[in-house]
Design a protein around this motif. Structure first.
Motif, short mmCIF file in Angstrom:
data_model
loop_
_atom_site.label_atom_id
_atom_site.label_comp_id
_atom_site.label_asym_id
_atom_site.label_seq_id
_atom_site.Cartn_x
_atom_site.Cartn_y
_atom_site.Cartn_z
N ILE A 144 0.80 -1.16 0.02
CA ILE A 144 0.08 -0.07 0.02
C ILE A 144 0.88 1.06 -0.09
N LYS A 145 0.62 2.06 -0.89
CA LYS A 145 1.44 3.40 -1.12
C LYS A 145 0.42 4.48 -1.07
N SER A 146 1.00 5.56 -0.26
CA SER A 146 0.19 6.79 -0.16
C SER A 146 0.79 7.79 -1.00
N LEU A 147 0.08 8.54 -1.58
CA LEU A 147 0.59 9.52 -2.76
C LEU A 147 -0.27 10.85 -2.30
N THR A 148 0.50 11.94 -2.75
CA THR A 148 -0.53 13.31 -2.45
C THR A 148 0.08 14.21 -3.55
N LYS A 149 -1.06 15.00 -4.02
CA LYS A 149 -0.87 15.88 -5.15
C LYS A 149 -1.85 16.94 -4.58
N SER A 150 -1.51 18.17 -4.73
CA SER A 150 -2.45 19.11 -4.10
C SER A 150 -3.19 18.83 -2.95
N THR A 151 -4.43 18.82 -3.03
CA THR A 151 -5.25 18.56 -1.83
C THR A 151 -5.73 16.98 -1.88
N TRP A 152 -5.30 16.27 -2.76
CA TRP A 152 -5.73 14.87 -2.77
C TRP A 152 -4.70 13.86 -2.43
N GLN A 153 -5.25 12.84 -1.73
CA GLN A 153 -4.53 11.78 -1.17
C GLN A 153 -5.00 10.49 -1.80
N LEU A 154 -3.95 9.72 -2.11
CA LEU A 154 -4.25 8.54 -3.00
C LEU A 154 -3.85 7.38 -2.38
N GLN A 155 -4.60 6.44 -2.10
CA GLN A 155 -3.83 5.11 -1.69
C GLN A 155 -4.02 3.93 -2.88
N ALA A 156 -2.75 3.77 -3.01
CA ALA A 156 -2.49 2.60 -4.41
C ALA A 156 -2.11 1.25 -3.46
N SER A 157 -3.27 0.15 -3.76
CA SER A 157 -3.05 -1.01 -3.03
C SER A 157 -2.94 -2.00 -4.06
N ASN A 158 -1.91 -2.88 -3.83
CA ASN A 158 -1.91 -4.13 -4.38
C ASN A 158 -1.78 -5.41 -3.48
N HIS A 159 -2.86 -6.18 -3.87
CA HIS A 159 -2.99 -7.48 -3.10
C HIS A 159 -3.33 -8.51 -4.13
N ALA A 160 -2.30 -8.55 -5.11
CA ALA A 160 -2.46 -9.58 -5.96
C ALA A 160 -1.30 -10.67 -6.04
N THR A 161 -0.78 -10.81 -5.00
CA THR A 161 0.23 -11.89 -4.82
C THR A 161 -0.48 -13.26 -4.40
N GLY A 162 -1.63 -13.12 -3.83
CA GLY A 162 -2.28 -14.39 -3.22
C GLY A 162 -3.37 -15.01 -4.35
N PRO A 163 -4.50 -15.55 -3.96
CA PRO A 163 -5.12 -16.33 -4.68
C PRO A 163 -6.27 -15.02 -5.20
N LEU A 164 -6.50 -14.20 -4.22
CA LEU A 164 -7.57 -13.16 -4.60
C LEU A 164 -6.68 -11.84 -5.13
N LYS A 165 -6.74 -11.60 -6.85
CA LYS A 165 -6.12 -10.60 -7.37
C LYS A 165 -6.72 -9.13 -7.28
N LEU A 166 -6.45 -8.32 -6.24
CA LEU A 166 -7.12 -7.21 -6.13
C LEU A 166 -5.90 -5.82 -6.06
N VAL A 167 -6.15 -4.88 -7.16
CA VAL A 167 -5.49 -3.95 -7.12
C VAL A 167 -6.36 -2.57 -7.31
#
Length: 177
Positions: free
Chosen positions: A129-152
């Motif tokens: 999980i990476k937190s990124l910011t730009k202007s007033t925006w906050q972004l959570q980029a999450s990668n849970h694609a290593t197990g059986p459930l592939k979720l990005v």
């Protein structure tokens, strides 16, 4: 019920980013706390004449993710109407990506190359999980694609006072129902 989950998720993203700001740890650069981004700026998108809106954030996310080999998962839930100006959600179809881990890393690289600043990063049991910011925006980029459930997923919220008030009001409405 699903709206309540989205509102709670949006509030959680804001709280997660706000709660981790000035404590050191894995912050990168120390200048990306919620307080500084809410007042207009950490990173290169911080001046008031460059205020991002939800449409611009959606375009940046879409361009970065599709350029990195993802397609958008059409079964992902829509952001509730009341939050459309304050929240963006983009779910990748990780099953169709040739290499979800590489596509995730390439998406984050494209975003940081486009002015997003990486504030924090955490990894636990293969999930990133990476937190990124730009202007007033906050972004959570999450990668849970290593197990059986592939979720990005990429979930961005506007931490401006106006949007925080909208999210707070939506949460209050959902608690009553």
């Amino acid at each position: 019920m699903r709206k309540a989950m989205w509102v709670a998720a949006a509030a959680g993203v804001v709280l997660l980013v706000a709660g981790c700001g000035g404590e050191g740890g894995t912050d990168k650069g120390g200048s990306s706390s919620a307080g500084s981004s809410a007042t207009g700026g950490s990173g290169s998108g911080g001046s008031s004449d460059q205020k991002l809106d939800a449409a611009a954030v959606t375009k940046e996310l879409t361009d970065a993710a599709t350029g990195a080999g993802f397609t958008q998962d059409s079964s992902g839930e829509d952001v509730p109407e009341a939050l459309k100006d304050c929240m963006v959600s983009w779910t990748a179809d990780a099953e169709k990506a040739a290499d979800p881990k590489k596509s995730y890393a390439d998406t984050v690289t494209a975003l940081t190359g486009g002015g997003w600043t990486e504030a924090r990063s955490s990894e636990l049991q293969g999930s990133v999980i990476k937190s990124l910011t730009k202007s007033t925006w906050q972004l959570q980029a999450s990668n849970h694609a290593t197990g059986p459930l592939k979720l990005v997923m990429f979930v961005a919220t506007d931490a401006s006072p106006e949007c925080e008030a909208v999210m707070k009001a939506e949460n209050a409405k959902q608690k009553k129902s």
